[in-house]
Design an enzyme around this catalytic site. Structure first.
Site, PDB file in Angstrom:
ATOM      1  N   ASP A  84     -13.839  64.113  34.585  1.00  8.51           N
ATOM      2  CA  ASP A  84     -14.799  65.212  34.704  1.00  8.51           C
ATOM      3  C   ASP A  84     -16.055  64.924  33.869  1.00  8.51           C
ATOM      4  OD1 ASP A  84     -14.596  67.354  36.380  1.00  8.51           O
ATOM      5  OD2 ASP A  84     -13.318  68.558  35.059  1.00  8.51           O
TER       6      ASP A  84
ATOM      7  N   LYS B 227      -8.778  69.821  45.744  1.00  2.00           N
ATOM      8  CA  LYS B 227      -8.702  68.512  45.073  1.00  2.00           C
ATOM      9  C   LYS B 227      -7.430  67.776  45.497  1.00  2.00           C
ATOM     10  CE  LYS B 227     -11.636  70.180  41.424  1.00  2.00           C
ATOM     11  NZ  LYS B 227     -11.791  70.949  40.186  1.00  2.00           N
TER      12      LYS B 227
ATOM     13  N   GLN C 167      -8.624  72.143  34.823  1.00  2.00           N
ATOM     14  CA  GLN C 167      -9.426  73.096  35.600  1.00  2.00           C
ATOM     15  C   GLN C 167      -9.949  74.200  34.680  1.00  2.00           C
ATOM     16  OE1 GLN C 167     -10.223  72.798  38.989  1.00  2.00           O
ATOM     17  NE2 GLN C 167     -11.605  74.466  38.483  1.00  2.00           N
TER      18      GLN C 167
END
Ligand code: NDP
Length: 282
Positions: free
Chosen positions: A120, A53, A97
């Site tokens: 997300d 990322k 994460q």
């Protein structure tokens, strides 16, 4: 005739090219899209995802900040970091994460993210908006799945789509997105009876199971679009949930593993982060 292979690598590269124009347009208006990532613990897969990322952010000249926290970090410390990113005007998108260590309640952490920075798409406000068809951040892997189907040129309207897997991060949002494109959607899971009989009726089959090569060629309707989300280690190989060797002579379109859905996920994260920055400018 063997299936046409939909290359996620190629589609992701095309999308990134278009995104770079959007980053330049934002920069011209004095805004650099910023992504804040929180990584807790030592899980090697998570560290490797976060590295990818960071690389993608660098490639597209996004501002990125990664806060690495020890596995012993308390829930309040992780939430405090989320809140710091919430307040930071240079951070437009926040990603925590997952998975988090067991002693941390993931939902509590996700709830702390401001929905307009939840790139997300896991905050209940974004999940709810996806279900009612309002503007939201679409979770990255499902968004990537839809891009791949659309770019295959397949017309979803009126077709039968079967999604195998009902997780909150892949199966359920993919099913909602297919429904919003007017497919008739069936969701399957570990308790589905006679799974092959259901998958054989699919014009579009999305596999998000996490079981190496579960879906065989004779489970697939000839000519179907097959999107394989699964990533499984089989010996020293990475394989999907679909048995590519037996499925590709039957399917019309198929995504490979690796090089299919995987490269799309990070690209969609970058896209959501850019969109978060654009929304601030109105
Ligand atoms: P989960 O483990 O959260 O969900 C798996 C789903 O598959 C569950 O709904 C489960 O059913 C169902 N399932 C399990 N076994 C069977 C079976 N034998 N028959 C039918 N259904 C079954 O996984 P995720 O959704 O998080 O991920 C799925 C796969 O996608 C994994 O391989 C993961 O690594 C990969 N992935 C890839 C990404 C990418 O970027 N390429 C991103 C995210 C995930 P039940 O609900 O009944 O337990």
């Amino acid at each position: 005739m063997p299936a046409r292979v939909i290359s996620g690598k190629q589609v992701a590269a095309e999308i990134r090219q278009a995104l770079s124009g959007r980053v330049q347009a934002l920069r011209a208006r004095g805004v650099v899209p910023g992504l804040g990532v929180i990584l807790v613990g030592d899980d090697p897969a998570s560290h490797s995802y976060v590295k990818s990322k960071e690389r993608a952010c660098q490639e597209l000249a996004l501002h990125s900040v990664v806060r690495r926290m020890p596995a012993t970090a308390g829930q309040h410390e992780v939430i405090a970091q989320v809140e710091a990113f919430n307040r930071d005007p240079a951070i437009h998108g926040i990603l925590v994460q997952l998975p988090l260590p067991d002693h941390i309640d993931e939902q509590a952490v996700i709830l702390a993210i401001r929905p307009e920075k939840d790139v997300d798409g896991f905050h209940p406000v974004n999940v709810g908006n996806l279900h009612i068809g309002s503007r939201c951040f679409i979770p990255c892997t499902p968004a990537g799945v839809m891009e791949l189907i659309e770019r295959s040129g397949f017309e979803l309207k009126g077709t039968h789509a079967v999604v195998v897997g009902r997780s909150n991060i892949v199966g359920k949002p993919v099913a909602m997105l297919l429904l919003s494109r007017h497919a008739t959607v069936t969701m399957c899971h570990s308790r589905t009876r006679d799974l092959p009989a259901v998958t054989r009726t699919a014009d579009v089959l999305v596999a998000a199971v996490g079981k190496a090569e579960l879906i065989k060629g004779d489970w697939i309707k000839p000519g179907a679009v097959v999107i394989d989300v699964g990533v499984n280690r089989l010996g020293d190989r990475l394989v999907g949930d679909v048995d590519f060797a037996s499925a590709s002579p039957v399917a019309g379109f198929i995504t490979p593993v690796p090089g299919g859905v995987g490269p799309m996920t990070i690209t969609m994260l970058i896209k959501n982060s850019i969109e978060a920055a654009e929304r601030i400018l109105g």
